[in-house]
Enzyme design. Structure first.
Site, PDB file in Angstrom:
ATOM      1  N   ASP A  81       0.837  -1.655  -0.116  1.00 24.50           N
ATOM      2  CA  ASP A  81       0.081  -0.359  -0.050  1.00 24.50           C
ATOM      3  C   ASP A  81       0.988   1.223   0.187  1.00 24.50           C
ATOM      4  O   ASP A  81       1.601   1.093   0.624  1.00 24.50           O
ATOM      5  CB  ASP A  81      -0.864   0.037   0.746  1.00 24.50           C
ATOM      6  CG  ASP A  81      -2.007   0.641   1.279  1.00 24.50           C
ATOM      7  OD1 ASP A  81      -2.311   1.509   0.027  1.00 24.50           O
ATOM      8  OD2 ASP A  81      -2.285   1.304   2.226  1.00 24.50           O
ATOM      9  N   HIS A  82       0.333   2.422  -0.259  1.00 23.34           N
ATOM     10  CA  HIS A  82       1.097   3.650  -1.280  1.00 23.34           C
ATOM     11  C   HIS A  82       2.880   3.168  -0.978  1.00 23.34           C
ATOM     12  O   HIS A  82       3.400   3.886   0.095  1.00 23.34           O
ATOM     13  CB  HIS A  82       0.865   4.031   0.575  1.00 23.34           C
ATOM     14  CG  HIS A  82      -0.303   5.032   0.662  1.00 23.34           C
ATOM     15  ND1 HIS A  82      -1.399   6.035   0.294  1.00 23.34           N
ATOM     16  CD2 HIS A  82      -1.945   4.828   0.858  1.00 23.34           C
ATOM     17  CE1 HIS A  82      -2.542   5.787   0.180  1.00 23.34           C
ATOM     18  NE2 HIS A  82      -2.338   5.507   0.943  1.00 23.34           N
ATOM     19  N   HIS A 180      -7.308  10.300   5.207  1.00 22.74           N
ATOM     20  CA  HIS A 180      -6.556   8.960   6.394  1.00 22.74           C
ATOM     21  C   HIS A 180      -6.150   9.582   7.437  1.00 22.74           C
ATOM     22  O   HIS A 180      -6.415  10.890   7.919  1.00 22.74           O
ATOM     23  CB  HIS A 180      -5.111   8.627   5.527  1.00 22.74           C
ATOM     24  CG  HIS A 180      -4.398   8.786   3.891  1.00 22.74           C
ATOM     25  ND1 HIS A 180      -4.072   8.776   3.382  1.00 22.74           N
ATOM     26  CD2 HIS A 180      -5.178   7.302   3.483  1.00 22.74           C
ATOM     27  CE1 HIS A 180      -4.374   8.623   2.471  1.00 22.74           C
ATOM     28  NE2 HIS A 180      -4.781   7.603   2.762  1.00 22.74           N
ATOM     29  N   HIS A 210      -9.538   5.286  -0.484  1.00 22.51           N
ATOM     30  CA  HIS A 210      -8.043   5.267   0.775  1.00 22.51           C
ATOM     31  C   HIS A 210      -9.237   5.966   2.337  1.00 22.51           C
ATOM     32  O   HIS A 210      -9.618   6.796   2.287  1.00 22.51           O
ATOM     33  CB  HIS A 210      -6.990   5.530   0.332  1.00 22.51           C
ATOM     34  CG  HIS A 210      -6.391   5.092  -0.662  1.00 22.51           C
ATOM     35  ND1 HIS A 210      -5.105   4.462   0.010  1.00 22.51           N
ATOM     36  CD2 HIS A 210      -6.678   4.267  -1.345  1.00 22.51           C
ATOM     37  CE1 HIS A 210      -4.981   3.934  -0.761  1.00 22.51           C
ATOM     38  NE2 HIS A 210      -5.603   3.499  -2.302  1.00 22.51           N
ATOM     39  N   GLY A 211      -8.610   5.754   3.034  1.00 19.45           N
ATOM     40  CA  GLY A 211      -9.285   6.549   4.517  1.00 19.45           C
ATOM     41  C   GLY A 211     -10.253   5.926   4.754  1.00 19.45           C
ATOM     42  O   GLY A 211     -12.071   6.672   4.991  1.00 19.45           O
ATOM     43  N   SER A 213     -12.081   4.589   7.318  1.00 21.87           N
ATOM     44  CA  SER A 213     -11.962   4.744   9.210  1.00 21.87           C
ATOM     45  C   SER A 213     -12.778   6.178   9.111  1.00 21.87           C
ATOM     46  O   SER A 213     -12.066   7.317   8.698  1.00 21.87           O
ATOM     47  CB  SER A 213     -10.460   5.374   9.982  1.00 21.87           C
ATOM     48  OG  SER A 213     -10.135   3.804   9.906  1.00 21.87           O
TER      49      SER A 213
HETATM   50  P1  13P Z   1      -7.249   4.912   7.482  1.00 21.59           P
HETATM   51  O1  13P Z   1      -6.400   5.208   8.514  1.00 21.59           O
HETATM   52  O2  13P Z   1      -8.431   6.725   7.421  1.00 21.59           O
HETATM   53  O3  13P Z   1      -8.426   3.884   7.047  1.00 21.59           O
HETATM   54  O4  13P Z   1      -7.114   5.311   6.047  1.00 21.59           O
HETATM   55  C1  13P Z   1      -6.380   4.019   4.942  1.00 21.59           C
HETATM   56  C2  13P Z   1      -5.764   3.805   3.750  1.00 21.59           C
HETATM   57  O5  13P Z   1      -6.395   4.717   3.751  1.00 21.59           O
HETATM   58  C3  13P Z   1      -4.515   2.955   3.234  1.00 21.59           C
HETATM   59  O6  13P Z   1      -4.531   2.888   2.868  1.00 21.59           O
END
Ligand code: 13P
Length: 281
Positions: A81-82, A180, A210-211, A213
């Protein structure tokens, strides 16, 4: 069972359900994630972010990820990831990650295309699927020493379509209002669903959000209904683990470290159960 991301995401896109991509940061979280995938008979992208290399090395993450993927019947892709630079992405592929992301989204369009294409050509030559990002999902990024705020740039539809043509990536992370980390004041974000519908119509490959959470169940469910195929989640696993651990320390007579770890693992598993159930039903 180690499975191609393309296979997992194509089936999900065709059948309109969402795949969760949880980021692991140690042996326990990786094991928790594949156990839940197996329990629910659901595919996942078992993900490791380059930003977490201070917690576990790429070599360790590859060894743990491959072992975990092979230990269950559920389809598991081992995903970087990333990935922040070509050298790291290349090393991940050499170590056995069968899925990678190159994130050059902070660069201007042409430079993003150039860096992404270089990584995509290498990945494809090795039978590995690749994700990239256009626009930029901002938020709070935690480095070993500080929290850094990064601005969100919404994905443009014309750029997204051109980006796919020029780079040949297999999936595309888009920015439609998530960020994120934990949202300020615990407020749910407002997602731009009109933009998402336009992107889904213009882009042939699976779209990634993404993001995950703190985005809210209604937002995530609607995002999958309107064109998102994969949702990345990290921060909520860590807060669930922390809260479960604190509860054991506060309430239980037996304050064994093993009990704290067990509780944290159950907290992590519960979050993944929740998101898989939410996005596949
Ligand atoms: P969160 O930490 O906001 O869940 O984002 C995770 C993410 O996008 C990892 O690539």
């Amino acid at each position: 069972m180690l499975t191609r991301t393309k296979e997992i995401l194509t089936a999900a896109k065709q059948n309109h359900y969402g795949i969760v991509a949880p980021d692991f940061w140690d042996l326990n979280s990786a094991r928790d994630f594949v156990q839940v995938a197996e329990e629910l008979n659901a595919p996942i992208l078992l993900s490791f972010a380059q930003a977490h290399k201070h917690l576990i090395s790429l070599e360790e993450a590859a060894a743990v990820g491959k072992l975990m993927a092979a230990s269950v019947k559920a389809p598991i892709a081992l995903h970087l990831d990333h990935g922040e630079d070509f050298a790291y992405v290349k090393r991940a592929i050499e170590l056995g990650f069968n899925s990678v992301m190159i994130d050059a989204s902070m660069n201007p369009f042409d430079e993003n295309v150039r860096l992404t294409k270089e990584a995509a050509d290498f990945a494809h030559a090795h039978g590995v699927d690749i994700e990239a990002e256009i626009g930029h999902v901002g938020g709070t990024t935690e480095s070993p020493t500080e929290m850094e705020e990064v601005e969100t740039i919404y994905t443009r539809v014309d750029e997204a379509a051109a980006f796919i043509e020029k780079t040949g990536v297999d999936s595309l992370a888009v920015s439609i209002g998530t960020s994120h980390g934990v949202y300020k004041n615990n407020r749910k974000p407002e997602l731009n669903f009109t933009r998402l519908q336009e992107l889904a119509a213009a882009v042939p490959v699976p779209l990634v959000l993404h993001g995950g959470s703190g985005t809210g169940d209604d937002n995530l469910k609607r995002a999958v209904r309107e064109g998102i195929t994969k949702v990345n989640v990290f921060t909520e696993f860590t807060t669930a683990a922390r809260d479960a651990a604190v509860e054991v320390v506060r309430n239980e007579q037996l304050k064994s470290y093993m009990r704290v770890q067990q509780a944290a693992d159950e907290g992590i598993r519960n979050v993944l159960r929740h998101y898989i159930n939410l996005l596949t039903k």
